[in-house]
Design an enzyme around this catalytic site. Structure first.
Site, PDB file in Angstrom:
ATOM      1  N   GLU A  45     114.755  80.379  55.752  1.00 24.59           N
ATOM      2  CA  GLU A  45     114.844  81.819  55.948  1.00 24.59           C
ATOM      3  C   GLU A  45     113.469  82.449  55.726  1.00 24.59           C
ATOM      4  O   GLU A  45     112.707  82.032  54.870  1.00 24.59           O
ATOM      5  CB  GLU A  45     115.842  82.412  54.954  1.00 24.59           C
ATOM      6  CG  GLU A  45     116.021  83.924  55.086  1.00 24.59           C
ATOM      7  CD  GLU A  45     116.943  84.516  54.032  1.00 24.59           C
ATOM      8  OE1 GLU A  45     117.571  85.540  54.314  1.00 24.59           O
ATOM      9  OE2 GLU A  45     117.035  83.937  52.918  1.00 24.59           O
ATOM     10  N   LYS A 116     121.688  87.379  60.603  1.00 23.02           N
ATOM     11  CA  LYS A 116     122.396  87.213  59.335  1.00 23.02           C
ATOM     12  C   LYS A 116     123.469  88.292  59.163  1.00 23.02           C
ATOM     13  O   LYS A 116     123.194  89.486  59.270  1.00 23.02           O
ATOM     14  CB  LYS A 116     121.384  87.297  58.194  1.00 23.02           C
ATOM     15  CG  LYS A 116     121.946  87.087  56.804  1.00 23.02           C
ATOM     16  CD  LYS A 116     120.790  87.143  55.794  1.00 23.02           C
ATOM     17  CE  LYS A 116     121.250  86.971  54.366  1.00 23.02           C
ATOM     18  NZ  LYS A 116     120.103  87.061  53.428  1.00 23.02           N
ATOM     19  N   CYS A 157     121.306  81.909  54.359  1.00 21.66           N
ATOM     20  CA  CYS A 157     121.214  82.244  52.940  1.00 21.66           C
ATOM     21  C   CYS A 157     122.526  82.770  52.333  1.00 21.66           C
ATOM     22  O   CYS A 157     123.450  82.016  52.090  1.00 21.66           O
ATOM     23  CB  CYS A 157     120.075  83.245  52.725  1.00 21.66           C
ATOM     24  SG  CYS A 157     119.510  83.357  50.991  1.00 21.66           S
TER      25      CYS A 157
END
Length: 288
Positions: A45, A116, A157
């Site tokens: 990330e 995300k 994440c």
């Protein structure tokens, strides 16, 4: 490429405030992975920039078409004949930034992109405060990307804490799941390893996640420990906190084997949650 087995690499980084330095570090490590035999390499990330200050970030990021890290990793994918998953880069979208992942094929073409979904807004006991929603715009679509070895479920994440996302990806055909990350040291020490093993076991999938690791220029400290876990929950490879490459051989047949032994995806049944009313005895105890 061998269609039955492949070697996956996680590229661990310690990205800083200089986008071009981060680009060069990522390219060098992907080349190293390819030279060590990797067919697939994943960066963490925020490959392009780790920068706490919102104003500084907006000065240094631009639209997807102009991103130098994306362009360079597309080129190295062509050069080395390797599939590259960019864990994410910051892409300017109006007055916010998208935290966007990419899968690039061996011709350097973008196969898929994922924004995300879950944003990390929290106040930690050590005084750290994170408000991703102040800077980032959250995605709304889960993404499955086709590879020569089956489908890859792309996440990033904080997504790793939301088990339903991984169940949905696996139910729709993913054999490989990924959560490239910049986990904080504090939360990583507590949960990184166990979350990855849990997502792998729950879905009978491989988990492949590259990470940022160490003390960054902006003062944050990330956990590192890039990890590759098989569908039985066994850790095939794990890094430390330093930048570098970890590799593991991936056998796609293991997904079919494990899902046959523990068919949770097939055995899952719809259900409703019923809240039972308190008994009279419980009510009297509560008011006593």
């Amino acid at each position: 490429m061998n269609p039955t087995r492949f070697t996956a690499a996680c590229i661990q980084m310690r990205s800083g405030r200089d986008v071009l330095k981060n680009r060069d570090a990522a390219v060098a490590l992907v080349r190293e992975a390819a030279e060590k035999g990797a067919h697939f390499a994943q960066t963490p990330e925020m490959t392009s920039l780790v920068c706490r200050e919102r104003a500084e970030m907006f000065e240094k990021v631009g639209p997807q078409a102009q991103d130098p890290v994306l362009a360079a990793l597309r080129e190295v994918a062509r050069e080395k004949g390797i599939m590259v998953q960019i864990g994410s880069i910051a892409v300017k979208e109006g007055d916010k930034v998208a935290n966007r992942a990419f899968l690039i094929d061996t011709d350097g073409e973008i196969v898929a992109a994922y924004d995300k979904i879950h944003l990390y807004d929290v106040d930690l006991p050590n005084g750290e405060s994170w408000r991703e929603s102040a800077t980032y715009t959250g995605g709304s679509k889960a993404v499955l990307a086709e590879t020569p070895w089956g489908y890859l479920g792309m996440t990033i994440c904080y997504d790793v804490r939301f088990a339903a996302l991984y169940k949905a990806l696996a139910e729709n055909g993913a054999s490989y799941l990924s959560a490239p990350a910049a986990f904080t040291r504090q939360t990583g020490e507590a949960h990184w390893n166990i979350l990855h093993r849990a997502r792998a076991i729950e879905t009978g999938s491989f988990m492949i996640s590259a990470a940022q690791g160490g003390l960054h220029e902006d003062g944050r400290e990330t956990f590192g420990h890039s990890i590759i876990v098989d569908p039985w929950g066994r850790v095939l490879a794990e890094g430390g906190t330093a930048p570098g490459v970890i590799l593991a051989e991936i056998d796609p047949a293991l997904v079919t084997e494990v899902r046959g032994r523990i068919p949770t995806l097939k055995n899952a049944r719809p259900f409703q949650v019923e809240v039972a009313p308190a008994s009279e005895t419980l009510g009297r105890a509560a008011t006593a």
